[in-house]
Design an enzyme around this catalytic site. Structure first.
Site, PDB file in Angstrom:
ATOM      1  N   MET A  41      17.256   4.879  -3.003  1.00  0.00           N
ATOM      2  CA  MET A  41      17.166   3.895  -1.916  1.00  0.00           C
ATOM      3  C   MET A  41      16.264   2.762  -2.391  1.00  0.00           C
ATOM      4  O   MET A  41      15.053   2.831  -2.222  1.00  0.00           O
ATOM      5  CB  MET A  41      16.562   4.559  -0.679  1.00  0.00           C
ATOM      6  CG  MET A  41      17.184   5.898  -0.322  1.00  0.00           C
ATOM      7  SD  MET A  41      16.488   6.592   1.199  1.00  0.00           S
ATOM      8  CE  MET A  41      14.855   7.075   0.720  1.00  0.00           C
ATOM      9  N   ASP A  42      16.849   1.735  -2.972  1.00  0.00           N
ATOM     10  CA  ASP A  42      16.018   0.688  -3.570  1.00  0.00           C
ATOM     11  C   ASP A  42      16.201  -0.648  -2.844  1.00  0.00           C
ATOM     12  O   ASP A  42      17.290  -0.962  -2.364  1.00  0.00           O
ATOM     13  CB  ASP A  42      16.402   0.532  -5.057  1.00  0.00           C
ATOM     14  CG  ASP A  42      15.336  -0.218  -5.829  1.00  0.00           C
ATOM     15  OD1 ASP A  42      14.188  -0.299  -5.349  1.00  0.00           O
ATOM     16  OD2 ASP A  42      15.652  -0.745  -6.912  1.00  0.00           O
ATOM     17  N   GLY A  43      15.128  -1.429  -2.784  1.00  0.00           N
ATOM     18  CA  GLY A  43      15.219  -2.789  -2.259  1.00  0.00           C
ATOM     19  C   GLY A  43      14.532  -3.009  -0.917  1.00  0.00           C
ATOM     20  O   GLY A  43      14.684  -4.078  -0.315  1.00  0.00           O
TER      21      GLY A  43
END
Ligand code: FPP
Ligand code: MG
Length: 284
Positions: A41-43
């Protein structure tokens, strides 16, 4: 009166959205479905920065996105979902950010412990994965409670990788396997414990099966899809051992933006390559 009309409108709007959501889910689930979906889960912080919000509100929006994605996955019949919630390296971030994420986790784990929570109504078994002793005491004890209370659930399995890196998982597994094998074979050299200098690998041979047995993720089959958001094309030390032959999907959406359409796009891509992946797995 306006308030009542607004309320009725949003209730009807919610019903219609849910109706279309169910139709989309039933169309997608007609094809071959993955058993295990893993997600980086990036950003979250970029999401907050682009909207001129505080960093930690990005993580809060990220959590909302997590809940809706989990709901969609389990309704699609995906049994195993694994998420990279916090890596060991993330502890090097600024203390106020680390503290903020830990407090958010604590709050959300406590919510999940309440009767009627999404985790409980869905019947999801939760497993926290990683070097859990690095968690602050209040998070650790809530996490332990949630694992205990959901241990008998069978409808879905959620592995939350916190204080996790693959290299740590592999090192941990080697140590555990070595220790167990020494005890089993009674080969405590010169009365020393395994792991001390006089023990050696001839005395306590470690097989691949031993290592797999001691992986933190041993409770799950290997992932079929690994999704990473925010357009980054790195694995960042996540499931390096397990992601050998899974479909890697890079989504351009930032994690808080990751809605049903992005999940559907990942699964449709997986369905397209699935026969090829199966062939590769058989050859190995
Ligand atoms: C990555 O985005 C996100 C994180 C390191 C934290 C994610 C944590 C949550 C969503 C909370 C999870 C809670 C529970 C209970 C499971 P980033 O910070 O790397 O953002 P960036 O790439 O834009 O800098
Ligand atoms: Mg990042």
């Amino acid at each position: 009166m306006d308030g009542v009309a607004d309320g009725a409108f949003s209730w009807i709007y919610g019903l219609i959205c849910n109706f279309f959501r169910k139709i989309i889910l039933s169309i997608v689930s007609a094809g071959p479905m993955p058993t295990h979906v893993a997600m980086i889960m990036d950003g979250n912080r970029r999401f907050a920065r682009y909207r001129k919000m505080k960093k930690n509100s990005g993580h809060r929006y990220g959590f909302q996105s997590l809940v809706s994605t989990l709901r969609n996955c389990y309704e699609l019949g995906i049994k195993y979902v694994s998420i990279y919630a916090f890596s060991i390296d993330n502890f090097n971030r600024k203390p106020e950010e680390v503290g903020g994420v830990m407090d958010l986790m604590h709050e959300k784990i406590e919510d999940a412990l309440r009767e009627g929570s999404f985790i409980k109504t869905f019947g999801v078994k939760v497993q926290f994965v990683g070097k859990l002793e690095l968690l602050p005491e209040h998070v650790r004890s809530s996490a332990d409670k949630l694992m205990k209370e959901t241990a008998e659930n069978t409808r879905g399995m959620l592995s939350i990788c916190v204080c996790y890196t693959s290299t740590d998982e592999i090192a941990h597994s080697v140590q555990e396997a070595f220790h167990e094998n020494c005890i089993r074979s009674g080969k405590f050299l010169n009365g020393n414990e395994c792991g001390k200098s006089e023990a050696n690998s001839d005395a306590c041979p470690i097989t691949l099966a031993d290592l797999e047995k001691h992986m933190y993720m041993a409770h799950c089959p290997d992932p079929d899809i690994l999704i990473r958001t925010s357009g980054e094309t790195r694995l960042s030390n996540f499931l390096l051992w397990q992601a050998n032959s899974c479909y890697l999907h890079i989504s351009r959406a930032l994690w808080p933006e990751f809605s049903l359409r992005y999940l559907v796009s990942a699964i449709l891509e997986y369905q397209r390559v699935q026969p090829y992946l199966e062939k590769i797995k058989k050859k190995q």
